[in-house]
Structure formats: C-alpha cells, structure tokens
Design a protein around this motif. Structure first.
Motif, PDB file in Angstrom:
ATOM      1  N   GLN A  92     -28.751  22.146 -71.667  1.00  0.00           N
ATOM      2  CA  GLN A  92     -29.426  21.767 -73.094  1.00  0.00           C
ATOM      3  C   GLN A  92     -30.103  23.355 -73.571  1.00  0.00           C
ATOM      4  N   SER A  93     -30.595  24.314 -72.983  1.00  0.00           N
ATOM      5  CA  SER A  93     -30.961  25.388 -73.441  1.00  0.00           C
ATOM      6  C   SER A  93     -29.657  26.417 -73.833  1.00  0.00           C
ATOM      7  N   PHE A  94     -28.455  26.010 -73.429  1.00  0.00           N
ATOM      8  CA  PHE A  94     -27.521  26.554 -73.722  1.00  0.00           C
ATOM      9  C   PHE A  94     -26.885  26.300 -75.237  1.00  0.00           C
ATOM     10  N   TYR A  95     -26.732  24.897 -75.097  1.00  0.00           N
ATOM     11  CA  TYR A  95     -26.103  24.115 -76.216  1.00  0.00           C
ATOM     12  C   TYR A  95     -27.202  23.598 -77.275  1.00  0.00           C
ATOM     13  N   GLY A  96     -28.404  23.495 -76.986  1.00  0.00           N
ATOM     14  CA  GLY A  96     -29.012  23.277 -78.111  1.00  0.00           C
ATOM     15  C   GLY A  96     -29.101  21.704 -78.242  1.00  0.00           C
TER      16      GLY A  96
ATOM     17  N   GLU B 167     -31.994  21.255 -83.695  1.00  0.00           N
ATOM     18  CA  GLU B 167     -31.807  22.729 -84.021  1.00  0.00           C
ATOM     19  C   GLU B 167     -30.705  22.848 -84.942  1.00  0.00           C
ATOM     20  N   GLY B 168     -30.021  21.523 -85.502  1.00  0.00           N
ATOM     21  CA  GLY B 168     -28.964  21.830 -86.315  1.00  0.00           C
ATOM     22  C   GLY B 168     -27.577  21.998 -86.278  1.00  0.00           C
ATOM     23  N   ARG B 169     -27.338  21.959 -84.732  1.00  0.00           N
ATOM     24  CA  ARG B 169     -26.015  22.476 -84.321  1.00  0.00           C
ATOM     25  C   ARG B 169     -25.347  21.106 -84.475  1.00  0.00           C
ATOM     26  N   VAL B 170     -24.023  21.190 -84.704  1.00  0.00           N
ATOM     27  CA  VAL B 170     -23.186  19.975 -84.610  1.00  0.00           C
ATOM     28  C   VAL B 170     -21.796  20.510 -83.819  1.00  0.00           C
ATOM     29  N   VAL B 171     -21.533  19.222 -83.166  1.00  0.00           N
ATOM     30  CA  VAL B 171     -20.131  19.257 -82.416  1.00  0.00           C
ATOM     31  C   VAL B 171     -19.168  18.924 -83.429  1.00  0.00           C
TER      32      VAL B 171
END
Length: 79
Positions: A29-33, A37-41
């Motif tokens: 989780q610390s790498f990919y968020g 955090e607003g990150r989308v796959v």
C-alpha cells in the motif's frame, strides 16, 4: 580471553543486525497508494467492439472503444 570478547562482540553485533533488518517491513500500500489518494487503476489493453446498424436497408459497422467510451472509426458499409 581477548579472543572470547571479540568473538562475543561479533556475535552480538550480527544478532543485532539480523534483528534490525528483519523487523523492517514494507507494505504494498505504501508503494501503490489507496483510492483516497486519487490514484486510479487503468487497464493496459483497449477493449474494442464492432457495433452494427441498418440504414436504408444497408448494413453498416463502426468500431467502439469500451475502455475510452468513444467511437474509433466511421460507419463502414458492409452490404
């Protein structure tokens, strides 16, 4: 007696280093968020589908992108 003290100190030092390096953990989780955090796959491939219609008795097809939700081609006459 000096040899025993050096040997003991080396063993204690090695044990300390092993414990120190084993206790550090890293979560994915610390790498990919997270979602917060607003990150989308996004998928790497584009899913494309042919759409068909009949206009004035003639059959047409058109390429549609399911991933991007937009047309990729113009209407193409089939028959």
């Amino acid at each position: 007696m000096i040899f025993m003290n050096k040997r003991t100190m080396v063993l204690v030092g090695l044990c300390f280093l092993m414990i120190f390096f084993q206790s550090q953990t890293v979560s994915a989780q610390s790498f990919y968020g997270t979602k917060e955090e607003g990150r989308v796959v996004e998928p790497l491939g584009d899913k494309r589908v042919w759409r068909y219609t009949i206009i004035n008795g003639k059959k047409y097809k058109r390429l549609w992108s399911e991933t991007k939700k937009k047309w990729l081609s113009d209407w193409i006459l089939i028959s």
